[in-house]
Design an enzyme around this catalytic site. Structure first.
Site, PDB file in Angstrom:
ATOM      1  N   CYS A  38       0.464 -10.114 -10.924  1.00 50.57           N
ATOM      2  CA  CYS A  38      -0.715  -9.542 -10.258  1.00 50.57           C
ATOM      3  C   CYS A  38      -1.881  -9.430 -11.237  1.00 50.57           C
ATOM      4  O   CYS A  38      -1.700  -8.994 -12.376  1.00 50.57           O
ATOM      5  CB  CYS A  38      -0.299  -8.172  -9.741  1.00 50.57           C
ATOM      6  SG  CYS A  38      -1.650  -7.120  -9.310  1.00 50.57           S
ATOM      7  N   ARG A  83      -3.467  -9.645   3.422  1.00 50.03           N
ATOM      8  CA  ARG A  83      -3.035  -8.602   2.495  1.00 50.03           C
ATOM      9  C   ARG A  83      -4.228  -7.981   1.761  1.00 50.03           C
ATOM     10  O   ARG A  83      -4.179  -6.848   1.313  1.00 50.03           O
ATOM     11  CB  ARG A  83      -2.068  -9.235   1.488  1.00 50.03           C
ATOM     12  CG  ARG A  83      -1.409  -8.254   0.584  1.00 50.03           C
ATOM     13  CD  ARG A  83      -0.252  -8.869  -0.178  1.00 50.03           C
ATOM     14  NE  ARG A  83       0.649  -7.806  -0.529  1.00 50.03           N
ATOM     15  CZ  ARG A  83       0.511  -7.044  -1.605  1.00 50.03           C
ATOM     16  NH1 ARG A  83      -0.471  -7.264  -2.446  1.00 50.03           N
ATOM     17  NH2 ARG A  83       1.347  -6.071  -1.833  1.00 50.03           N
TER      18      ARG A  83
HETATM   19  P1  IMP Z   1       7.070  -8.086  -8.705  1.00 50.05           P
HETATM   20  O1  IMP Z   1       8.381  -7.589  -8.214  1.00 50.05           O
HETATM   21  O2  IMP Z   1       6.635  -7.408  -9.965  1.00 50.05           O
HETATM   22  O3  IMP Z   1       7.010  -9.568  -8.799  1.00 50.05           O
HETATM   23  O4  IMP Z   1       5.992  -7.626  -7.622  1.00 50.05           O
HETATM   24  C1  IMP Z   1       6.109  -7.945  -6.251  1.00 50.05           C
HETATM   25  C2  IMP Z   1       5.079  -7.142  -5.490  1.00 50.05           C
HETATM   26  O5  IMP Z   1       3.764  -7.481  -5.949  1.00 50.05           O
HETATM   27  C3  IMP Z   1       5.040  -7.412  -4.010  1.00 50.05           C
HETATM   28  O6  IMP Z   1       5.998  -6.711  -3.281  1.00 50.05           O
HETATM   29  C4  IMP Z   1       3.618  -7.005  -3.642  1.00 50.05           C
HETATM   30  O7  IMP Z   1       3.511  -5.619  -3.425  1.00 50.05           O
HETATM   31  C5  IMP Z   1       2.828  -7.326  -4.884  1.00 50.05           C
HETATM   32  N1  IMP Z   1       2.073  -8.585  -4.781  1.00 50.05           N
HETATM   33  C6  IMP Z   1       2.413  -9.736  -4.170  1.00 50.05           C
HETATM   34  N2  IMP Z   1       1.480 -10.672  -4.357  1.00 50.05           N
HETATM   35  C7  IMP Z   1       0.529 -10.108  -5.103  1.00 50.05           C
HETATM   36  C8  IMP Z   1      -0.711 -10.601  -5.635  1.00 50.05           C
HETATM   37  O8  IMP Z   1      -1.101 -11.744  -5.473  1.00 50.05           O
HETATM   38  N3  IMP Z   1      -1.441  -9.696  -6.360  1.00 50.05           N
HETATM   39  C9  IMP Z   1      -1.034  -8.426  -6.561  1.00 50.05           C
HETATM   40  N4  IMP Z   1       0.125  -7.944  -6.118  1.00 50.05           N
HETATM   41  C10 IMP Z   1       0.887  -8.781  -5.380  1.00 50.05           C
END
Ligand code: IMP
Length: 491
Positions: A317, A417
């Site tokens: 992100c 989103r």
């Molecule tokens: P990870 O488990 O750290 O990879 O985060 C996954 C979470 O990041 C998802 O469930 C979303 O809430 C959030 N997310 C998904 N896509 C994006 C993005 O493009 N930007 C920011 N947050 C995101």
């Protein structure tokens, strides 16, 4: 000047460690349960959808498809299908998961007695089925006339014949109204692979499969619905066009609707739940994401059945860099859990909290749960398994990797989103790879075992005890360094 400038820095899960509590025979690792609350059940005060492990796979194109949905439900978690794919695709994932292990199958592929064996052989090849009920109209609810299985005809020599000439009349039947337990015992007693459940006029209503029973025995902790099918949720955006998606998810019998939004403290979230409630009084709706107590309270008072927390902390992100918005997840969870407990005292309603994003390993999971999250939503973590929806690649240095791309990357372009559109889109997430770990079935025991072991160290036998009794401590940079490998050269 801003309305308020908070000078206390916001904290990450990485900065905390769990202290020990007294371990006894009641909370040794093998006795720890990770059963947890996913969400409240609308209209049923004090009732919840529960998970046997606190894991939710993210609503992301790269993560949750049929294979992920099935595998995670088998182990006791739940998958959330993304809303950045066409509605029909999202519905077919939900249907695929639901049909994988239904107790009573209502939509089995049937054939007519006059069908050619050539067309049956084609279906066997295309769909991989090997047994078909033969009914008067070639559909469920027709009169059951026989059964044709791949072993009843020569897949090469009999193709000019019709089903009628080879179908068998020997199969096991039961009357409509039989319980699943009784139909399973009947099947075992008779050494049969199917039970055909019929109404009083011999119309085929359901089929029960032995393979479902075997799957149930293999994964006794699975997350199942009232029909013994695996649970799977669907996500929607707050954009009005997604009302159609809401309708389709309800129709497909998704177990819950998650609103997929990076900023959930908006009137649009309330508009979505109000719309859902005009269509279904019973489907749980999960709101978010929020990062402040005010955001939580708004969603709680809007009637949401659980709340997702997290902004700007997902693995890929870039929201914090792009817009300066976001918050350290430990601070966000701590504040919202505090507000959740105040809300519980005021109303008697416990609203489960889902910590979403930024969780990369089991130590973060432990701290997130200890801080009061009821479950954890993860993208990157699940992307590492072969069951995630993305493609596998050979990376020149890392070996086998899975592609992983965020929802606001150029690749996914999830406009809903971020309340944006094609013309005004800018990236809030990147695209990359994660090393492939192998199948979830072979590997998920490890984080589960580590979390159980941590609960045991804290003297807790389950997640509610962990929420009540865990003691966490903020670490200095030096103590975090001490907690890592230091002063030795590793191989
Ligand atoms: P990870 O488990 O750290 O990879 O985060 C996954 C979470 O990041 C998802 O469930 C979303 O809430 C959030 N997310 C998904 N896509 C994006 C993005 O493009 N930007 C920011 N947050 C995101």
């Amino acid at each position: 000047m801003a309305k308020e400038i908070k000078l206390e820095p916001s904290r990450s899960f990485r900065e905390f460690r769990l202290l020990t509590g007294k371990t006894t025979i009641k909370n040794i690792t093998s006795k720890v349960s990770l059963r947890t609350k996913l969400c409240t059940l609308p209209g049923k005060k004090g009732k919840f959808i529960n998970l046997n492990i606190p894991f939710i796979s993210a609503a992301m194109q790269a993560v949750t498809g049929i294979r992920m949905g099935i595998a995670l439900a088998q182990h006791g978690g739940i998958g959330v299908t993304p809303c950045s794919i066409p509605i029909s695709e999202q519905v077919s994932i939900i249907q695929g998961v639901k049909q994988f292990k239904a107790g009573f199958h209502e939509d089995v592929f049937c054939v007519k007695a006059t069908d050619s064996l050539k067309s049956v052989a084609k279906t066997i090849k295309e769909k991989g089925y090997n047994s078909f009920p033969v009914t008067s109209n070639g559909k469920m609810n027709g009169k059951l006339l026989g059964v044709i299985r791949d072993r009843e005809f020569d897949l090469k020599g009999d193709l000019d014949l019709t089903v009628k000439e080879r179908m068998s009349k020997r199969y096991l039947t039961a009357k409509e109204g039989i319980t699943l337990k009784d139909s399973n015992s009947l099947m075992i007693k008779n050494g049969a692979t199917h039970v055909y459940v019929m109404d009083t006029k011999s119309h085929l209503k359901f089929v029960v499969f032995r393979k479902d029973l075997l799957r149930q025995m293999e994964y006794p902790e699975g997350t199942i619905d009232h029909n013994r099918r695996y649970c799977i949720a669907g996500s929607v955006s707050t954009q009005p066009k997604d009302q159609k998606r809401v309708d389709a998810l309800i129709e497909a019998e998704a177990d819950a609707i998650f609103i997929d939004s990076s900023d959930g403290f908006t009137q649009f979230q309330k508009d979505v739940i109000d719309y859902v409630r005009t269509k279904s009084k019973t489907i749980p709706v999960i709101g978010g994401n929020v990062i402040t107590r005010e955001g939580f309270r708004f969603l709680a008072e809007s009637g949401f059945n659980a709340v997702k927390v997290g902004m700007g902390i997902g693995s890929g992100c870039i929201t914090q860099e792009q817009k300066g918005t976001g918050r350290g997840q430990a601070t966000a969870i701590r504040e919202i859990v505090e507000e959740r407990d105040i809300y519980l005292k005021e109303t008697g309603t416990y609203i489960p909290i889902i910590s979403d994003g930024g969780i990369g390993n089991s130590s973060h999971m432990v701290i997130g749960l200890a801080m009061g999250s009821d479950s954890i939503m993860m993208g990157r973590f699940f992307a590492q398994y072969s069951e995630s929806s993305s493609a596998m690649r050979k990376h020149p240095q890392l070996g086998p990797v899975k592609e992983y791309w965020m929802e606001a990357s150029n690749r996914a372009r999830n406009y809903g989103r971020y309340e944006t559109s094609k013309d005004l889109f800018f990236e809030e997430g990147v695209e990359g790879f994660v090393p492939l770990t192998g199948s979830m079935h072979d590997n998920i025991w490890e984080p589960i075992q580590k979390i159980k072991s941590a609960l045991s160290n804290a003297g807790c036998a389950n997640i509610p005890e962990f929420h009540k009794d865990a003691v966490l401590e903020l670490q200095s940079i030096a103590s975090i360094q001490d907690g890592g490998i230091h002063d030795i050269i590793t191989n």
